[in-house]
Enzyme design. Structure first.
Site, short mmCIF file in Angstrom:
data_model
loop_
_atom_site.label_atom_id
_atom_site.label_comp_id
_atom_site.label_asym_id
_atom_site.label_seq_id
_atom_site.Cartn_x
_atom_site.Cartn_y
_atom_site.Cartn_z
CG HIS A 1 3.21 1.61 -3.18
ND1 HIS A 1 3.76 0.49 -2.61
CD2 HIS A 1 3.01 1.33 -4.48
CE1 HIS A 1 3.89 -0.44 -3.55
NE2 HIS A 1 3.45 0.04 -4.69
NE ARG B 1 1.24 1.60 -7.68
CZ ARG B 1 1.67 2.27 -8.73
NH1 ARG B 1 1.26 3.51 -8.93
NH2 ARG B 1 2.52 1.74 -9.58
CE LYS C 1 -0.30 -1.12 -10.56
NZ LYS C 1 0.52 -0.35 -11.48
CG ASP D 1 3.86 -8.15 -6.17
OD1 ASP D 1 4.48 -9.09 -5.65
OD2 ASP D 1 4.40 -7.25 -6.83
CB CYS E 1 6.96 -8.17 -2.76
SG CYS E 1 6.16 -6.93 -3.78
CE1 TYR E 2 4.09 -3.79 -2.93
CE2 TYR E 2 2.59 -4.81 -4.49
CZ TYR E 2 3.60 -3.92 -4.22
OH TYR E 2 4.13 -3.15 -5.22
CG ASP F 1 4.25 -10.28 -8.87
OD1 ASP F 1 3.09 -10.44 -8.48
OD2 ASP F 1 4.58 -9.33 -9.61
CG ASP G 1 12.14 -11.89 -7.73
OD1 ASP G 1 11.94 -11.79 -6.51
OD2 ASP G 1 11.44 -11.31 -8.57
CG HIS H 1 8.50 -11.19 -5.72
ND1 HIS H 1 9.22 -10.60 -6.73
CD2 HIS H 1 7.42 -10.40 -5.51
CE1 HIS H 1 8.58 -9.50 -7.12
NE2 HIS H 1 7.49 -9.36 -6.39
C1 FPP Z 1 5.57 0.44 -7.43
O1 FPP Z 1 5.97 -0.60 -8.22
C2 FPP Z 1 6.34 0.40 -6.17
C3 FPP Z 1 6.53 1.45 -5.37
C4 FPP Z 1 5.99 2.78 -5.73
C5 FPP Z 1 7.25 1.32 -4.05
C6 FPP Z 1 8.41 0.39 -4.00
C7 FPP Z 1 9.01 0.44 -2.66
C8 FPP Z 1 9.37 -0.63 -1.95
C9 FPP Z 1 9.19 -2.00 -2.46
C10 FPP Z 1 9.87 -0.47 -0.54
C11 FPP Z 1 11.26 -0.05 -0.40
C12 FPP Z 1 11.61 -0.09 1.02
C13 FPP Z 1 12.82 0.09 1.53
C14 FPP Z 1 13.02 -0.14 2.96
C15 FPP Z 1 13.97 0.54 0.73
P1 FPP Z 1 5.04 -1.21 -9.35
O2 FPP Z 1 4.29 -0.13 -10.05
O3 FPP Z 1 5.91 -2.10 -10.17
O4 FPP Z 1 4.10 -2.15 -8.51
P2 FPP Z 1 2.53 -2.04 -8.12
O5 FPP Z 1 1.78 -2.19 -9.39
O6 FPP Z 1 2.34 -3.23 -7.24
O7 FPP Z 1 2.32 -0.74 -7.43
ZN ZN Z 2 6.34 -7.58 -6.00
K K Z 3 4.09 -5.06 -8.60
#
Ligand code: FPP
Ligand code: ZN
Ligand code: K
Length: 482
Positions: free
Chosen positions: A289, A337, A340, A343, A345-346, A392, A399, A402
């Site tokens: 991820h 990932r 997916k 977004d 935040c990435y 996002d 929020d 993001h």
């Molecule tokens: C899946 O979310 C998200 C994760 C598996 C990882 C989340 C981790 C962080 C954001 C980093 C945390 C870092 C620190 C320093 C505490 P989802 O399934 O909603 O999103 P996706 O579809 O984009 O994978």
């Molecule tokens: Zn996000």
């Molecule tokens: K997401």
């Protein structure tokens, strides 16, 4: 197989194009200092800034988007369609445009949004009690990225986090909650932003971190909690910013297994999180991820110089390949990932990896599209209308999370970060303090279609707080010891 037709990216906004061109032609030839103005004459009519960046090629995105009729595919098609309408300015959302035809960064609206999220939250947010330190961090980091002075929040923040600190070290998410690496990380970063780190009981913090350090080299998120890569990055960030001793406390469990230092076996543990895909998982055997790729690279960049630790503990080629495949076409942002959706935040979690990788490889070449990310963030992720804030993706609500990470990603895309090799070895975690930043050239700004007012401040590539705030923390604890 490509589910999008070529004509869905054809542009029918010739008027818009001509309008922008005429605004550029009205500009003077040079700026105040006599330097030729970069935008002038550089945006040919067949390549208006608002459309058809080079990565927006149907041949490319056809490879990525296979229509398999699933709900994920439907969501992908909806997102792509919405993004294309904003990227091409078919729908400008009434965002004011800069002279290249890209929406301006809505600096004031986003700052207002962040200030509101910090005020009294409505009832549905009660569930967010454990996330209060995060809210403080996202707001302080976001506001400083926008150029706001947050020193006025110093006293209030210090008083608010004081009761979250446990006498046995670390910070919980709320009153009476167990100390947790993520809450402690967020609190320390928020305090770093306002210059209020003296609230932290460093000795207790050092002892508590000794308890979460594991025999295999990694860190647990809390006593009795899961061991994952967030723990490793959070713990190393806290140790470095507070300049805590690296020796483990005498009585901690990890010491009994033969470890002496917080850094022992850490690189090896991070290494075990790289997956067959090339990306990084939260813990060995899990799915790769993007958020964890940043945690791994930043953790290794605190451990020692990135050009030493990153090639030593990670397969860089495989990781670059995976990270590059996270930049989505035609949207231009990053997904978290495989398979997916894009977004914002990435923009930080993946976008923030490139500076660290460039330092690791000592390569001046970009292996990602800064322009693509900037366009995604400015056209698709700014909440239009009165409210402000960043989101996002289209059709989601803005929020604090993001907004903070969109701005950090924007900073990674708009600036250059340089690692300076240390002259002599040190006994403390000095490597993450060896960064400097430089602003983009005028040519780059023209290429990325941004004006000065669309630039965000320099965000530290490892600690993700303002560069100046990191320097202030370094000076504050320069003496080390407890
Ligand atoms: C899946 O979310 C998200 C994760 C598996 C990882 C989340 C981790 C962080 C954001 C980093 C945390 C870092 C620190 C320093 C505490 P989802 O399934 O909603 O999103 P996706 O579809 O984009 O994978
Ligand atoms: Zn996000
Ligand atoms: K997401």
């Amino acid at each position: 197989m490509a589910s999008l037709q070529e004509d869905s990216i054809s542009i029918d906004t010739l008027d818009e194009r001509l309008k922008i061109q005429s605004r550029i032609e009205e500009l003077p030839d040079t700026d105040d200092e006599g330097v030729p103005f970069p935008g002038k004459g550089q945006i040919p009519l067949n390549r208006p800034a608002s459309i058809s960046p080079s990565w927006l090629q149907p041949a490319v995105f056809g490879l990525f988007h296979i229509d398999d009729g699933t709900t994920t595919m439907e969501a992908q098609q909806k997102t792509t369609a919405e993004c294309l309408s904003y990227l091409t300015l078919k729908d400008s959302q009434d965002l004011p445009l800069n002279l290249y035809g890209l929406p301006h960064l809505r600096r004031k609206a986003h700052a207002d949004f962040l200030r509101v999220t910090l005020g009294t939250l409505p009832a549905p947010y009660a569930a967010m009690d454990a996330s209060r330190p995060w809210l403080f961090y996202w707001t302080m980091a976001g506001l400083t990225s926008l150029g706001e002075d947050v020193s006025g929040y110093r006293e209030r923040l210090m008083e608010t986090v004081r009761p979250l600190q446990n006498p046995t070290g670390g910070f919980g998410g709320g009153h009476g909650q167990l100390s947790h690496c993520a809450c402690t990380y967020a609190t320390v970063l928020a305090l770093t932003c306002v210059g209020g780190l003296e609230v932290v009981d460093r000795t207790a913090m050092w002892r508590w971190l000794g308890e979460v350090k594991q025999a295999d080299g990694g860190f647990k998120m809390a006593l009795g909690a899961e061991e994952d890569i967030r723990g490793a990055y959070c713990a190393m960030t806290i140790l470095a910013l507070l300049n805590l001793p690296l020796e483990l406390p005498q009585d901690c469990a990890a010491r009994k297994t033969g470890l002496n230092s917080f850094t022992d076996k850490l690189g090896e543990w991070v290494s075990s999180c790289q997956t067959y895909e090339g990306g990084i998982a939260g813990a060995p055997t899990n799915e790769a991820h993007g958020a964890y790729a940043f945690c791994a690279l930043a953790c290794l960049s605190i451990l020692d110089a990135p050009h030493k630790t990153i090639p030593r503990f990670l397969n860089i080629e495989a990781l670059i390949h995976w990270l590059a495949s996270m930049q989505t076409t035609p949207e231009g942002g990053f997904a978290g990932r495989t398979n997916k959706l894009v977004d914002a935040c990435y923009s930080h979690w993946v976008g923030g990896c490139w500076s660290l990788l460039q330092a690791a490889t000592k390569s001046p070449n970009d292996l990602w599209s800064r322009e693509g990310l900037i366009r995604y963030l400015l056209t698709c992720c700014q909440q239009p209308g009165k409210r402000g804030g960043m989101r996002d993706k289209p059709s989601t609500r803005p929020d604090g999370y993001h907004t903070c990470y969109s701005l950090a990603g924007l900073s990674a895309a708009q600036n250059h970060y340089h690692y300076h090799t240390e002259e002599s070895p040190t006994t403390f975690l000095s490597s993450a303090f060896q960064w400097s930043a430089s602003r983009p050239s005028k040519e780059e700004m023209a290429q990325w279609s941004i004006e000065e007012e669309d630039r965000v401040r320099l965000v530290h590539p490892v600690f993700v707080v303002p560069m100046e705030a990191v320097e202030r923390a370094r000076l504050q604890f320069e003496k080390g010891g407890l």
